[in-house]
Design an enzyme around this catalytic site. Structure first.
Site, PDB file in Angstrom:
ATOM      1  N   ALA A 147       3.761   2.548  -4.679  1.00  0.00           N
ATOM      2  CA  ALA A 147       4.498   2.074  -3.976  1.00  0.00           C
ATOM      3  C   ALA A 147       5.170   1.021  -4.919  1.00  0.00           C
ATOM      4  O   ALA A 147       6.046  -0.007  -4.566  1.00  0.00           O
ATOM      5  CB  ALA A 147       4.141   1.596  -2.780  1.00  0.00           C
ATOM      6  N   LEU A 163       0.955  -1.279  -0.057  1.00  0.00           N
ATOM      7  CA  LEU A 163       0.091   0.238   0.115  1.00  0.00           C
ATOM      8  C   LEU A 163       0.816   1.283  -0.031  1.00  0.00           C
ATOM      9  O   LEU A 163       1.814   1.233   0.735  1.00  0.00           O
ATOM     10  CB  LEU A 163      -0.924  -0.120   1.137  1.00  0.00           C
ATOM     11  CG  LEU A 163      -1.992  -1.045   1.471  1.00  0.00           C
ATOM     12  CD1 LEU A 163      -2.688  -1.081   2.655  1.00  0.00           C
ATOM     13  CD2 LEU A 163      -3.174  -0.582   0.338  1.00  0.00           C
ATOM     14  N   ASP A 164       0.496   2.231  -0.669  1.00  0.00           N
ATOM     15  CA  ASP A 164       1.255   3.410  -0.777  1.00  0.00           C
ATOM     16  C   ASP A 164       1.446   4.125   0.590  1.00  0.00           C
ATOM     17  O   ASP A 164       0.344   3.752   1.518  1.00  0.00           O
ATOM     18  CB  ASP A 164       0.403   4.421  -1.528  1.00  0.00           C
ATOM     19  CG  ASP A 164       0.733   4.157  -3.090  1.00  0.00           C
ATOM     20  OD1 ASP A 164       1.569   3.438  -3.340  1.00  0.00           O
ATOM     21  OD2 ASP A 164      -0.208   4.717  -3.872  1.00  0.00           O
ATOM     22  N   PRO A 165       2.304   4.726   1.199  1.00  0.00           N
ATOM     23  CA  PRO A 165       2.438   5.254   2.384  1.00  0.00           C
ATOM     24  C   PRO A 165       1.349   6.360   2.786  1.00  0.00           C
ATOM     25  O   PRO A 165       1.109   6.232   3.876  1.00  0.00           O
ATOM     26  CB  PRO A 165       3.883   6.166   2.277  1.00  0.00           C
ATOM     27  CG  PRO A 165       4.577   5.640   1.292  1.00  0.00           C
ATOM     28  CD  PRO A 165       3.654   5.072   0.318  1.00  0.00           C
TER      29      PRO A 165
END
Length: 148
Positions: free
Chosen positions: A134, A52-54
């Protein structure tokens, strides 16, 4: 006095295997989430089944020890996304974190028109990977290369 997970006997740390579903908060990477859970549990091996993206929140499925062998099956399973959209602003990163580059100031579109256009985003969609994601390229997340 509590025993640190890192100081547990190696045999015990390797004996616990399974899957843990984590609700990842915004502001932390998937890697950091795995490291934190690994430190807390003391498991020898912990891996996730999809990055997952930050800045994204959501479900991060973690596999422990022997359960890491099933991670590939979980990674390839269907996924669904729920999102909140803010209409009328465009950012340089195509997400809510970027700088606003344009703002729509005209009349709002009728609700029926918005619903009709939103229908195109329902069902099975082949997703194009955003540059601020990501997903890995040369071992680093795309957002690293894009921001560089």
């Amino acid at each position: 006095m509590e025993t640190s997970a890192a100081r547990l006997p190696l045999k015990w740390r390797d004996s616990v295997s399974g899957v843990l579903v984590v609700d990842k908060p915004a502001g932390i990477t998937s890697f950091k989430t795995v490291e934190k859970v690994k430190r807390i549990t003391g498991a020898s091996k912990v891996g996730h089944t999809g990055t997952l993206d930050p800045h994204a929140t959501g479900v991060l499925v973690l596999c422990f020890n022997r359960a890491t062998k099933i991670a590939a099956f979980l990674t390839n399973s269907d996924k669904s996304y729920h999102l909140v959209v803010r209409l009328g602003k465009d950012t340089d990163t195509q997400d809510g974190e970027g700088a606003v580059v344009s703002t729509y100031s005209g009349e709002p579109s009728p609700e029926e028109e918005i619903r009709a256009k939103a229908a195109a985003f329902r069902g099975e969609i082949r997703q194009k990977v955003p540059l601020f994601s990501a997903a890995k390229h040369k071992g680093r997340p795309l957002y690293y290369w894009t921001r560089k």
